[in-house]
Design an enzyme around this catalytic site. Structure first.
Site, PDB file in Angstrom:
ATOM      1  NE  ARG A 131      80.172  -2.640 -11.424  1.00  0.00           N
ATOM      2  CZ  ARG A 131      80.602  -3.684 -12.145  1.00  0.00           C
ATOM      3  NH1 ARG A 131      80.242  -4.908 -11.772  1.00  0.00           N
ATOM      4  NH2 ARG A 131      81.351  -3.511 -13.193  1.00  0.00           N
ATOM      5  CE  LYS A 153      80.945  13.138   5.378  1.00  0.00           C
ATOM      6  NZ  LYS A 153      81.677  14.300   5.929  1.00  0.00           N
ATOM      7  CD  GLU A 195      84.424  14.120  15.962  1.00  0.00           C
ATOM      8  OE1 GLU A 195      83.420  14.845  15.786  1.00  0.00           O
ATOM      9  OE2 GLU A 195      85.310  13.992  15.096  1.00  0.00           O
ATOM     10  CE  LYS A 237      77.899  11.300  11.560  1.00  0.00           C
ATOM     11  NZ  LYS A 237      79.320  10.892  11.525  1.00  0.00           N
ATOM     12  CD  GLU A 247      80.039  16.562   4.116  1.00  0.00           C
ATOM     13  OE1 GLU A 247      80.412  16.679   5.282  1.00  0.00           O
ATOM     14  OE2 GLU A 247      80.755  16.092   3.212  1.00  0.00           O
ATOM     15  NE  ARG A 251      77.001  13.085   6.833  1.00  0.00           N
ATOM     16  CZ  ARG A 251      77.030  11.782   6.615  1.00  0.00           C
ATOM     17  NH1 ARG A 251      76.122  11.228   5.832  1.00  0.00           N
ATOM     18  NH2 ARG A 251      77.957  11.020   7.160  1.00  0.00           N
ATOM     19  CG  ASN A 255      82.423  18.539   7.562  1.00  0.00           C
ATOM     20  OD1 ASN A 255      82.855  17.426   7.804  1.00  0.00           O
ATOM     21  ND2 ASN A 255      81.681  18.804   6.499  1.00  0.00           N
ATOM     22  CG  HIS A 258      85.986  17.627  11.476  1.00  0.00           C
ATOM     23  ND1 HIS A 258      85.255  18.003  12.582  1.00  0.00           N
ATOM     24  CD2 HIS A 258      86.089  16.272  11.537  1.00  0.00           C
ATOM     25  CE1 HIS A 258      84.931  16.916  13.277  1.00  0.00           C
ATOM     26  NE2 HIS A 258      85.429  15.869  12.668  1.00  0.00           N
ATOM     27  CG  HIS A 262      89.973  16.753   8.378  1.00  0.00           C
ATOM     28  ND1 HIS A 262      88.908  16.556   7.542  1.00  0.00           N
ATOM     29  CD2 HIS A 262      89.803  15.887   9.406  1.00  0.00           C
ATOM     30  CE1 HIS A 262      88.113  15.617   8.051  1.00  0.00           C
ATOM     31  NE2 HIS A 262      88.642  15.198   9.181  1.00  0.00           N
ATOM     32  CG  HIS A 275      89.664  12.592  13.906  1.00  0.00           C
ATOM     33  ND1 HIS A 275      89.741  13.432  12.809  1.00  0.00           N
ATOM     34  CD2 HIS A 275      88.357  12.588  14.291  1.00  0.00           C
ATOM     35  CE1 HIS A 275      88.537  13.910  12.531  1.00  0.00           C
ATOM     36  NE2 HIS A 275      87.681  13.419  13.417  1.00  0.00           N
TER      37      HIS A 275
END
Length: 392
Positions: A131, A153, A195, A237, A247, A251, A255, A258, A262, A275
């Protein structure tokens, strides 16, 4: 407000301010040699597991193991195959099996030594083992140093979508050694610049203008400003993550590029584009879509296209049907109720978050292919003229 502070003459730190989950990003040439003592300042635990891939292990694993053992850690390593296909559930199970067999406890540490794939995998395994156990990011690629290692993330890919399975789990520290970029393949370096460009578009016009002036030298690794670029990217960032950790609002601007990027990665089976290459195309095409719906002037996508090309990245959409592209975009985490929530430039340094419906996107896509056909016809005409001249 400044988020980067200098420590001595060669070290920078960037604060990620999240209350009890706060941590610092430390940048210093040669930092890898001190990983052990830096992590020892964070914990009294004995067991540390290093997650890395074969490429990174060849260059840096022995030195990091030596540093950890000198700091009185019992350190073991898990070496994975490189590349995006490793971001899978079987790989996570392999990591968890190792931790259980080695009797890692809640206070034991993980170290992500590698690029974005290694960082995402390590963070996800740390989030779910018992956990949640602590981990440290030691990013070795540009895309990881400026983006994926910061913000918490973590996750793995699903065949229908990128990063569909994951958790928010903040690292205890991010340790950046820019010297690791010296062994980075050129393709990975160029991809990481996507990026960097993103930060200028979404949040800092002056930074974007600096990149416009400097990109040719940065792409060729001739620039003395590489640490400055990494530091400013981390600073932007960190500020955004500190304002919106999970997010829910601001935030999401991270993206940019992306949504389409993506989708292209998914359609290529995570193999045809890495990427940053997909994000480079995504930034240009999302800016074109923004101009198409009237959110920005045509000058904005033109400038973004120009800087993407000067970095050595492509701006060309792979040949896909609209149906396949839209379907892949629908599996994105940001899609809601049949509409895609994207990040759209309004000017350099400023973006908006807005839904785009299917018909609007289809209209843009049809125009994209008309322009491509016109460009192809123009190219063919030039070839014919050159052939005729040669025959004369």
């Amino acid at each position: 407000m400044t988020w980067v502070r200098m420590v001595g003459s060669s070290e920078q730190t960037v604060s990620v301010r999240l209350g009890e989950r706060s941590y610092e990003v430390t940048l210093q040439q040669g930092l890898l040699a001190t990983v052990g003592t830096r992590i020892r300042q964070l914990t009294n635990a004995r067991k540390v597991g290093i997650i890395t891939d074969r490429h990174v292990a060849r260059h840096y694993l022995k030195g990091v193991l030596r540093s950890l053992r000198a700091a009185d850690f019992h350190a073991t390593a898990i070496v994975l195959p490189p590349g995006e296909p490793s971001k899978s559930m079987p790989t996570v199970e392999r990591i968890l099996d190792h931790l259980a067999k080695q009797r890692f406890e809640r206070g034991s540490f993980l170290v992500a030594l590698g690029g974005g794939v290694v960082g995402d995998l390590t963070g996800f395994a740390a989030a779910i083992y018992q956990r949640g156990i602590p981990f440290v990011q030691v990013p070795t690629t540009l895309v990881a140093q400026v983006d994926s290692s910061v913000g918490g993330k973590t996750g793995i890919d699903h065949r229908l979508g990128k990063n569909l399975i994951g958790a928010f789990h903040q690292p205890r520290a991010v340790l950046v050694d820019p010297q690791t970029l010296e062994t980075l393949p050129r393709r990975e370096w160029i991809a990481g610049l996507a990026e960097v460009i993103k930060y200028g578009v979404i949040a800092d016009q002056a930074f974007f203008e600096f990149l416009e002036r400097s990109m040719a030298d940065l792409a060729a690794l001739r620039s003395a400003d590489i640490i400055r670029v990494i530091g400013r990217s981390c600073e932007i960032k960190a500020q955004i993550v500190s304002e919106d950790e999970r997010e829910s609002d601001r935030r999401r601007i991270l993206n940019y590029g992306h949504t389409i990027g993506h989708a292209l990665e998914v359609l290529g089976g995570y193999r045809s584009l890495i990427h940053g290459e997909a994000v480079g195309i995504g930034m240009v095409q999302e800016a074109n879509l923004s101009a198409h719906v009237g959110l920005c002037s045509s000058n904005v996508p033109e400038r973004i296209r120009s800087i993407v090309l000067s970095a050595g990245l492509s701006d060309v959409m792979p040949r896909r049907t609209f149906r396949s592209l839209w379907s892949a975009m629908q599996h994105d985490k940001k899609a809601i109720g049949g509409q895609v929530i994207g990040v759209w430039p309004v000017q350099i340094g400023s973006v908006v978050i807005q839904k785009i419906g299917r018909e609007t996107c289809a209209e843009w896509f049809r125009g994209l292919h008309v322009r491509r056909s016109d460009q192809g016809a123009t190219h063919q005409s030039k070839v014919v003229r050159k052939t005729r001249i040669a025959r004369r």
